[in-house]
Write a protein that holds these residues in place. Sequence first.
Motif, PDB file in Angstrom:
ATOM      1  N   ASP A   1     144.504  56.058  20.465  1.00 49.36           N
ATOM      2  CA  ASP A   1     144.382  55.298  21.710  1.00 49.36           C
ATOM      3  C   ASP A   1     145.246  55.915  22.796  1.00 49.36           C
ATOM      4  O   ASP A   1     146.286  56.517  22.524  1.00 49.36           O
ATOM      5  CB  ASP A   1     144.819  53.843  21.501  1.00 49.36           C
ATOM      6  CG  ASP A   1     143.759  53.028  20.779  1.00 49.36           C
ATOM      7  OD1 ASP A   1     142.614  53.512  20.679  1.00 49.36           O
ATOM      8  OD2 ASP A   1     144.077  51.919  20.323  1.00 49.36           O
ATOM      9  N   GLY A   2     144.846  55.732  24.030  1.00 50.96           N
ATOM     10  CA  GLY A   2     145.611  56.221  25.159  1.00 50.96           C
ATOM     11  C   GLY A   2     146.845  55.378  25.417  1.00 50.96           C
ATOM     12  O   GLY A   2     147.029  54.306  24.821  1.00 50.96           O
ATOM     13  N   PRO A   3     147.714  55.832  26.330  1.00 49.42           N
ATOM     14  CA  PRO A   3     148.966  55.117  26.602  1.00 49.42           C
ATOM     15  C   PRO A   3     148.757  53.730  27.201  1.00 49.42           C
ATOM     16  O   PRO A   3     149.634  52.879  27.115  1.00 49.42           O
ATOM     17  CB  PRO A   3     149.694  56.038  27.592  1.00 49.42           C
ATOM     18  CG  PRO A   3     148.618  56.873  28.199  1.00 49.42           C
ATOM     19  CD  PRO A   3     147.594  57.071  27.127  1.00 49.42           C
ATOM     20  N   GLY A   4     147.605  53.493  27.807  1.00 55.34           N
ATOM     21  CA  GLY A   4     147.351  52.191  28.396  1.00 55.34           C
ATOM     22  C   GLY A   4     146.736  51.185  27.438  1.00 55.34           C
ATOM     23  O   GLY A   4     146.410  50.064  27.826  1.00 55.34           O
ATOM     24  N   ALA A   5     146.575  51.558  26.172  1.00 56.18           N
ATOM     25  CA  ALA A   5     145.928  50.679  25.208  1.00 56.18           C
ATOM     26  C   ALA A   5     146.800  49.466  24.896  1.00 56.18           C
ATOM     27  O   ALA A   5     148.021  49.538  24.880  1.00 56.18           O
ATOM     28  CB  ALA A   5     145.627  51.448  23.925  1.00 56.18           C
ATOM     29  N   SER A   6     146.133  48.355  24.633  1.00 60.79           N
ATOM     30  CA  SER A   6     146.836  47.138  24.259  1.00 60.79           C
ATOM     31  C   SER A   6     147.397  47.270  22.855  1.00 60.79           C
ATOM     32  O   SER A   6     146.749  47.807  21.956  1.00 60.79           O
ATOM     33  CB  SER A   6     145.880  45.951  24.309  1.00 60.79           C
ATOM     34  OG  SER A   6     146.452  44.819  23.709  1.00 60.79           O
ATOM     35  N   ASP A   7     148.605  46.765  22.645  1.00 60.65           N
ATOM     36  CA  ASP A   7     149.184  46.775  21.312  1.00 60.65           C
ATOM     37  C   ASP A   7     149.146  45.390  20.675  1.00 60.65           C
ATOM     38  O   ASP A   7     149.712  45.175  19.606  1.00 60.65           O
ATOM     39  CB  ASP A   7     150.628  47.296  21.349  1.00 60.65           C
ATOM     40  CG  ASP A   7     151.525  46.440  22.245  1.00 60.65           C
ATOM     41  OD1 ASP A   7     151.009  45.489  22.851  1.00 60.65           O
ATOM     42  OD2 ASP A   7     152.723  46.735  22.331  1.00 60.65           O
ATOM     43  N   THR A   8     148.470  44.448  21.318  1.00 61.03           N
ATOM     44  CA  THR A   8     148.392  43.077  20.821  1.00 61.03           C
ATOM     45  C   THR A   8     146.941  42.697  20.562  1.00 61.03           C
ATOM     46  O   THR A   8     146.107  42.791  21.456  1.00 61.03           O
ATOM     47  CB  THR A   8     148.986  42.093  21.853  1.00 61.03           C
ATOM     48  OG1 THR A   8     150.331  42.468  22.140  1.00 61.03           O
ATOM     49  CG2 THR A   8     148.951  40.670  21.317  1.00 61.03           C
ATOM     50  N   PRO A   9     146.609  42.230  19.359  1.00 56.97           N
ATOM     51  CA  PRO A   9     145.237  41.780  19.105  1.00 56.97           C
ATOM     52  C   PRO A   9     144.869  40.611  20.010  1.00 56.97           C
ATOM     53  O   PRO A   9     145.702  39.745  20.298  1.00 56.97           O
ATOM     54  CB  PRO A   9     145.279  41.342  17.633  1.00 56.97           C
ATOM     55  CG  PRO A   9     146.445  42.056  17.038  1.00 56.97           C
ATOM     56  CD  PRO A   9     147.452  42.151  18.144  1.00 56.97           C
ATOM     57  N   GLU A  10     143.621  40.578  20.440  1.00 57.93           N
ATOM     58  CA  GLU A  10     143.159  39.479  21.290  1.00 57.93           C
ATOM     59  C   GLU A  10     141.649  39.433  21.310  1.00 57.93           C
ATOM     60  O   GLU A  10     140.966  40.386  20.924  1.00 57.93           O
ATOM     61  CB  GLU A  10     143.659  39.653  22.721  1.00 57.93           C
ATOM     62  CG  GLU A  10     142.997  40.805  23.448  1.00 57.93           C
ATOM     63  CD  GLU A  10     143.229  40.780  24.953  1.00 57.93           C
ATOM     64  OE1 GLU A  10     142.294  41.129  25.693  1.00 57.93           O
ATOM     65  OE2 GLU A  10     144.334  40.429  25.380  1.00 57.93           O
ATOM     66  N   ILE A  11     141.121  38.327  21.771  1.00 56.36           N
ATOM     67  CA  ILE A  11     139.719  38.235  22.176  1.00 56.36           C
ATOM     68  C   ILE A  11     139.720  38.049  23.685  1.00 56.36           C
ATOM     69  O   ILE A  11     140.298  37.087  24.198  1.00 56.36           O
ATOM     70  CB  ILE A  11     138.987  37.084  21.477  1.00 56.36           C
ATOM     71  CG1 ILE A  11     138.745  37.429  20.010  1.00 56.36           C
ATOM     72  CG2 ILE A  11     137.642  36.805  22.167  1.00 56.36           C
ATOM     73  CD1 ILE A  11     138.062  36.332  19.213  1.00 56.36           C
ATOM     74  N   GLY A  12     139.108  38.988  24.395  1.00 51.38           N
ATOM     75  CA  GLY A  12     139.025  38.929  25.846  1.00 51.38           C
ATOM     76  C   GLY A  12     137.653  38.425  26.275  1.00 51.38           C
ATOM     77  O   GLY A  12     136.634  38.801  25.682  1.00 51.38           O
ATOM     78  N   VAL A  13     137.622  37.588  27.296  1.00 49.57           N
ATOM     79  CA  VAL A  13     136.376  36.986  27.775  1.00 49.57           C
ATOM     80  C   VAL A  13     136.214  37.267  29.267  1.00 49.57           C
ATOM     81  O   VAL A  13     137.148  37.058  30.045  1.00 49.57           O
ATOM     82  CB  VAL A  13     136.359  35.464  27.531  1.00 49.57           C
ATOM     83  CG1 VAL A  13     135.059  34.843  28.058  1.00 49.57           C
ATOM     84  CG2 VAL A  13     136.530  35.153  26.038  1.00 49.57           C
ATOM     85  N   THR A  14     135.049  37.737  29.650  1.00 51.77           N
ATOM     86  CA  THR A  14     134.691  37.910  31.060  1.00 51.77           C
ATOM     87  C   THR A  14     133.435  37.095  31.327  1.00 51.77           C
ATOM     88  O   THR A  14     132.363  37.440  30.842  1.00 51.77           O
ATOM     89  CB  THR A  14     134.439  39.387  31.393  1.00 51.77           C
ATOM     90  OG1 THR A  14     135.597  40.148  31.122  1.00 51.77           O
ATOM     91  CG2 THR A  14     134.076  39.546  32.867  1.00 51.77           C
TER      92      THR A  14
END
Length: 200
Positions: free
Chosen positions: A169-182
């Motif tokens: 993963d790149g440096p901007g990747a999230s390190d926290t699991p989540e479900i994102g909603v849009t």
Amino acid sequence: MIYKESMLRKSGTKTIIAITLAGLLTGCSGMNTRENSGTASHTSDSAPNRPTEKDISAAKKEAAQLSSQILALSGLHGKVTEPGPGFADDNQVERGYYISHDWAIYDLPNDKLKTGMDNLYRSLPQNDWRIVSYAPAKSEARQLQMRAEHTRTHHLVLIEWIKGKSPGDGPGASDTPEIGVTLTSPAYQAPKGTDMNKQH
């Protein structure tokens, strides 16, 4: 009718940045919440050809209710990002606008998040949602994505399970699991006399 969709991106402090885009619901490239790559957007063949007149506060309330429904159907009980539905102009229509709501649920292990995605895949079609696609994103992260349309209101939703930072993963990747909603509404037209400048 073309909808505008928001892309979720996160910082380490759980800030959500909305970026409006335009395009197609089917056949589009995958969205990646970890890296600033790719674009995504969509249309709905079943949405009205002309914007529905709707009060802006009512449209925001409706979007918030749909987001609350999605959270409830997931069966998850974690931390949820706080920003409510947002407003954006649609310059293609006089007094045109749309509503988007970007949020995420986190502070849960991946096994719980997987259960949440399974719950949504099973429950959304029983609650006026049509599942359009359910597959890994076409990106390096390969996060699982679900896209659906509400059959009555024609809101569109992108739901993504981010498992956390992975090798490569790149440096901007999230390190926290989540479900994102849009969640994105169709285009609306504010009633005559609405001061659009006061909505920002």
